[in-house]
Structures are given as C-alpha cells and as structure tokens.
Write a protein that holds these residues in place. Sequence first.
Motif, mmCIF file in Angstrom:
data_model
loop_
_atom_site.group_PDB
_atom_site.id
_atom_site.type_symbol
_atom_site.label_atom_id
_atom_site.label_comp_id
_atom_site.label_asym_id
_atom_site.label_seq_id
_atom_site.Cartn_x
_atom_site.Cartn_y
_atom_site.Cartn_z
ATOM 1 N N UNK A 342 0.786 -1.226 0.000
ATOM 2 C CA UNK A 342 0.000 0.000 0.000
ATOM 3 C C UNK A 342 0.816 1.272 0.000
ATOM 4 N N UNK A 343 2.121 1.172 0.271
ATOM 5 C CA UNK A 343 2.959 2.375 0.201
ATOM 6 C C UNK A 343 2.970 2.952 -1.207
ATOM 7 N N UNK A 344 2.727 2.097 -2.201
ATOM 8 C CA UNK A 344 2.665 2.564 -3.579
ATOM 9 C C UNK A 344 1.406 3.385 -3.848
ATOM 10 N N UNK A 345 0.427 3.227 -2.965
ATOM 11 C CA UNK A 345 -0.820 3.995 -3.048
ATOM 12 C C UNK A 345 -0.741 5.238 -2.169
ATOM 13 N N UNK A 346 -0.172 5.079 -0.974
ATOM 14 C CA UNK A 346 -0.087 6.176 -0.020
ATOM 15 C C UNK A 346 0.841 7.275 -0.522
ATOM 16 N N UNK A 347 2.038 6.880 -0.941
ATOM 17 C CA UNK A 347 3.056 7.825 -1.403
ATOM 18 C C UNK A 347 3.015 7.899 -2.925
ATOM 19 N N UNK A 348 2.780 9.076 -3.441
ATOM 20 C CA UNK A 348 2.772 9.269 -4.894
ATOM 21 C C UNK A 348 4.190 9.641 -5.324
ATOM 22 N N UNK A 349 4.830 8.747 -6.061
ATOM 23 C CA UNK A 349 6.231 8.935 -6.433
ATOM 24 C C UNK A 349 6.446 10.245 -7.183
ATOM 25 N N UNK A 350 7.423 11.029 -6.695
ATOM 26 C CA UNK A 350 7.824 12.314 -7.262
ATOM 27 C C UNK A 350 6.791 13.429 -7.046
ATOM 28 N N UNK A 351 5.695 13.081 -6.367
ATOM 29 C CA UNK A 351 4.670 14.099 -6.082
ATOM 30 C C UNK A 351 4.580 14.403 -4.590
ATOM 31 N N UNK A 352 4.571 13.352 -3.760
ATOM 32 C CA UNK A 352 4.547 13.553 -2.301
ATOM 33 C C UNK A 352 5.807 12.989 -1.648
ATOM 34 N N UNK A 353 6.711 12.480 -2.456
ATOM 35 C CA UNK A 353 7.942 11.872 -1.959
ATOM 36 C C UNK A 353 8.522 10.994 -3.048
ATOM 37 N N UNK A 354 9.284 9.978 -2.639
ATOM 38 C CA UNK A 354 9.895 9.071 -3.617
ATOM 39 C C UNK A 354 9.703 7.627 -3.171
ATOM 40 N N UNK A 355 9.530 6.743 -4.151
ATOM 41 C CA UNK A 355 9.472 5.313 -3.903
ATOM 42 C C UNK A 355 10.775 4.683 -4.380
ATOM 43 N N UNK A 356 11.261 3.722 -3.594
ATOM 44 C CA UNK A 356 12.510 3.049 -3.930
ATOM 45 C C UNK A 356 12.325 1.540 -3.781
ATOM 46 N N UNK A 357 13.063 0.734 -4.534
ATOM 47 C CA UNK A 357 12.954 -0.720 -4.373
ATOM 48 C C UNK A 357 13.329 -1.124 -2.953
ATOM 49 N N UNK A 358 12.581 -2.058 -2.339
ATOM 50 C CA UNK A 358 12.893 -2.466 -0.966
ATOM 51 C C UNK A 358 14.294 -3.061 -0.875
ATOM 52 N N UNK A 359 14.966 -2.806 0.243
ATOM 53 C CA UNK A 359 16.307 -3.328 0.544
ATOM 54 C C UNK A 359 17.391 -2.741 -0.359
ATOM 55 N N UNK A 360 17.058 -1.751 -1.172
ATOM 56 C CA UNK A 360 18.029 -1.163 -2.100
ATOM 57 C C UNK A 360 18.631 0.094 -1.458
ATOM 58 N N UNK A 361 19.769 -0.087 -0.819
ATOM 59 C CA UNK A 361 20.385 1.016 -0.063
ATOM 60 C C UNK A 361 20.758 2.178 -0.966
ATOM 61 N N UNK A 362 21.259 1.875 -2.156
ATOM 62 C CA UNK A 362 21.685 2.915 -3.083
ATOM 63 C C UNK A 362 20.502 3.775 -3.511
#
Length: 424
Positions: A342-362
Amino acid sequence: MLPNKRGKIALISVHGDPAIDVGKEEAGGQNVYVRQVGEALSRLGWQVDMFTRRSDAQQEKIVEHNSNCRTIRLTAGPAEFIERQKIYNYVSDFVSAFFDFQHETKTIYPIIHTNYWLSAAVGKEIRQRQQVKTFHTYHSLGAVKYKSVTTIPMIASTRLNIEKKCLENSDVVVATSPQEKQHMQTLVSTKGNIDIVPCGTDIDIFGKVSRNESREKLDIDSDAKVVFYAGRFDPRKGIETLVRAVGKLDLERYANFKLIIAGGSTSGQKDGREKERIEGIVRELELETVTTFVGQLEHSTLASYYAAADVCVVPSHYEPFGLVAIEAMAAGTPVVASAVGGLQYTVVDRETGFLAPPKNEEAFANAISRILDDSQERDRLGKAAKKRVKSQFSWTGVAKQLDELYLEELGRLHQEFLTSNVVS
C-alpha cells in the motif's frame, strides 16, 4: 454530545490492544487503526466495543475511551505477553470469553469487524454460532509476508488457510489500498467481496505544527538536515536499509546532519534484540555521532518530530498501507518509502515523496539526498503530501466509508432475518 445511536459493533483485535501505548512490543499500526476507527465510528453514533486479549494481569479489564467506545480485555490463556505466533493456541478461549461477555451483559453484536488473521479465526467461530455480519481487515497478508522472509514459521500453513477462508466467507473484506486488493485476488483467492477503505490519520494532531516550531521545541538547529524513522524494531521494517543508505551519503556536504530513529523496545525481547542489531550497524558505519535513538514517543511529540524532519523514511519490506507515511505527510514532510504494498498507493512517487525498491540502499540514499539537497523540492513535495492526506486519509472520512458499508450489510441482515422467519 454524541449523535443518535446507530447500533453495536464489535471490533476484534486479538493481539493488537487498542488501549496500549504504541511502540511497545507487538504494538504498532494495527493498534492505532483499531482505536482510531473505533473512536471515529462512535462519534457517528455507533456503540463500539473493541475486544482484545489481556496480556498483563495488572491491566484494566475495561478502558473507557468515550461514552460510546471502550476497549474490553478478555482472558484467553495466561494474562501475560505472548508472541503473536503462539496466540493462535488460545483462539477458542478468546471466543468462549467473548460469548461469556455477551451473556453476562445481555448484549448481541450484529456486526463483527475482525483485524489480522488471528482475529479472523475468532470471527469464523463466532459466525458459526451466531447470525452476524462479518467484516475483516488483514493488516498484513501471509501470502505476501512469507515471500520477504528467509524462515517460514510453522504456523504459516494455518495462517494461509484462515486468510483464504476469511476472504471467501466474510461479508466484506476491507482492503486499505488497491495494491492490497490485488494481492488478495491474485495470491489468496479469486472469491470474496472486497471494498477499498484506506487507513487514516489524525490531521488535528499531525497537521498542526510547523517545522520551525517543532525544531525549537525539540532543540534541533534550524539549519540541520534531519532524516527521521518511526516504527517498531523488526527486521521486516527495513531499518538496516535506512542506516546503510545514510552510510552511503556524503555527510561532509551537510554541516549538521541528524538521523533520528523513534520506536520503543524491551531488552531481551525480539524488538530489543533488533534494536541492538541496528545499533551495531550504526557503530560499524561510524554513524554514532549523527544517529539518535529517541525511544517511544507520545503522539504530540511524534508529531513534532515528523514536522521537524526534512524527510521521513519508511523502508519496510512490506506494508499493506503504511500509517507512518501518512502521519508524516500530514505534517507536511515528504516521504521516501519502499515501493511495496500500500505504500505505492499512499506515497505518490515524485509528487509527495519518492518510492525506492525495498532493501536497495543505493536507491534510498539517492532519494534521500534529492530531498536534502533541494529545499524547494522538499517544500513542494511536503505541500503536496499534506494536501493528499487532508483530502484522502482523515479518520472521519475513513469512518464514514465504513459506516456506509455497515449500514448496507445491516439492511441485508434484517432482510435475511425476515426471509428466514417467513420460510420457517
């Protein structure tokens, strides 16, 4: 003054006590959800009783939240803390205690809304003995969770079976996001009546304090770059990803950098061991001077930390919704979150924040640095985040959506009752 009563609802949360302090062992988003939903429904006129398992002999058996909403702690097994994987052994005891309470108080609950698979097992037994309308909120799905862990617990097959039967037999299953609904349909069962009702947040608490006021209250310098995490100490919450991402940042670029980690823990318990592990990673990366563990926070203090932060990070391996994300967004703080559930629904990528692949430190490091390096971008994202929460995720709005579902199903229950009487 409360409005006219609509009827009675039993919200069942076997392991997530709505009256307990959030941040303690096994206390997190589910506890907040059940209590906030219960209180919001009570303000609409429902009489709400929230049933949970008594986990301490010193606990009050009944906690009054308002005249229409209370937490009722039932004795099921020993009155002590039990890890949730072992609570299933006491489901039948919980059901017996529930029916004893109904008998003693001469109360019948026509609506049963269960939370998490342990409560679904309770709901199944109640439905077999009483004509009710059953609702369910999963909070997490075993079919998704077990994909992200290396060791599958012995209880897994039992949980998966209960979750499947719950979806197929409940009157309404409440998904908190389109992603969770899709997971149910593809990973659990193609059968089932699913409605989407998101989680909410208290915008009166989390949306009322400014960054400057919060930093002054918390003694954080106005020029500091603040990265914040709030949640339980649990490997699935991905705190290690956040710490290692911070370790990849060029901290020399930030004269006053702070990583603040909030969450309660108990020495010797599972969360205490995880905190010690995270502290070890902090030492390994030589981040002790910039990292602060602030422990468990009251809501008002938590709201100040959200507002004081430049970015809130939610690095979970899986979240069906992500309550921390909307609390931070309500405070006007952009969120960097895992692109899961649901984080993909809650957080709008590049609009309210950023989404990143899980466990991807870089990827997390890059997203965090984009916000820290550009105050205008931070403010743009934060403003959009606050607007999204206000329009979509208030508890009052959530309760109104559930209210409509309950009333619709009560109408059906009444019709079923009339029909069965005519037939008989």
